[in-house]
Write an enzyme that holds these catalytic residues in place. Sequence first.
Site, short mmCIF file in Angstrom:
data_model
loop_
_atom_site.label_atom_id
_atom_site.label_comp_id
_atom_site.label_asym_id
_atom_site.label_seq_id
_atom_site.Cartn_x
_atom_site.Cartn_y
_atom_site.Cartn_z
CG HIS A 101 -1.95 -1.05 1.25
ND1 HIS A 101 -3.03 -1.05 0.41
CD2 HIS A 101 -2.07 -2.15 2.04
CE1 HIS A 101 -3.79 -2.10 0.66
NE2 HIS A 101 -3.24 -2.78 1.63
CG HIS A 111 -2.59 -9.69 -4.11
ND1 HIS A 111 -3.11 -10.54 -5.06
CD2 HIS A 111 -2.33 -10.44 -3.02
CE1 HIS A 111 -3.17 -11.76 -4.57
NE2 HIS A 111 -2.71 -11.74 -3.34
CG ASN A 113 -0.55 -16.11 -3.04
OD1 ASN A 113 -0.99 -17.09 -3.63
ND2 ASN A 113 -0.13 -16.17 -1.80
CB VAL A 114 3.85 -17.81 -6.07
CG1 VAL A 114 3.71 -17.07 -7.40
CG2 VAL A 114 4.99 -17.21 -5.25
N GLY A 264 -4.58 -20.53 10.94
CA GLY A 264 -3.31 -19.85 10.67
C GLY A 264 -3.07 -18.66 11.59
#
Length: 305
Positions: A101, A111, A113-114, A264
Amino acid sequence: MGTSPVGTVRAYLQGLQQRIVAAATELDGKAFVSDAWTKAPGETLQGDGITRIVEDSVVWERAGCGFSHVRGPSLPPSATQHRPELAGAPFEAMGVSLVFHPRNPYVPTVHMNVRMISAGHPGQEPVCWFGGGMDLTPYYGFEEDARHFHSVCREAVQPFGDDKYPRFKQWCDSYFFLKHRNEQRGVGGIFFDDFSDGGFENGYALIRSVGDAFLDAYLPVLERRKDMAYGSRERAFQLYRRGRYVEFNLVWDRGTHFGLQSGGRTESILLSMPPLASWSYQATPVEGSPEAALYTQFLVPRDWI
């Protein structure tokens, strides 16, 4: 872990996190806080990770990049909706996820993600599948930024087939969509999930290609916009649009749901939240303004390249 598939992926993901954080730090010199964590014995999940985050720097209002590797006794519902045969199976999940941000409203939030999930019932060969992608969420739209971002995304997945960019681009448009607002979250990018085409090696190569492309996709956009002058109007609109980001992540995002449902680490799961956001009742931008152009020209599915 040696040279096992899980160990190989883990080593790549940790290196990717280090490279991205180093590049982000170089932009303004403020170091990321590094918060290593482990799940305590007796908790539902076992595993470890490193959350790296910086707040209130020159470039970043909040930038978080997390690595996690967890093991659990039973896949949560968000991970088995497309694989019902694995319901209740023990699993491992690992990935790198980031949301940046920026402070300047003319710089988009980004954003990426992998990830990999491996699961299997006792006595069965584990099944591995991959997911990931990246997407851009501007507050003020610039066509050259969207075209550049999408061009790099296309190049990253092109080696895996001519169908991959059109398919993953459309998937991204469909996924990052606020159904309750009938509105795109941003200008999209690529998104894929439950990917196992070609087996482990092909899926692993795909997430490497996407992860390695992130800095090339985003840094040129950031460099063009980070020093643009702005005032209270642009800041107020940025905070208002960030509210949409919060809504999507909490209401629709499968990754957030997976993390929370599986027990999590909450602080790491929610590192994607902006530090400040606002909501206004039925706010309508002035016709012909840059704010109105965001809705009519950018928050709509388009072929950017």
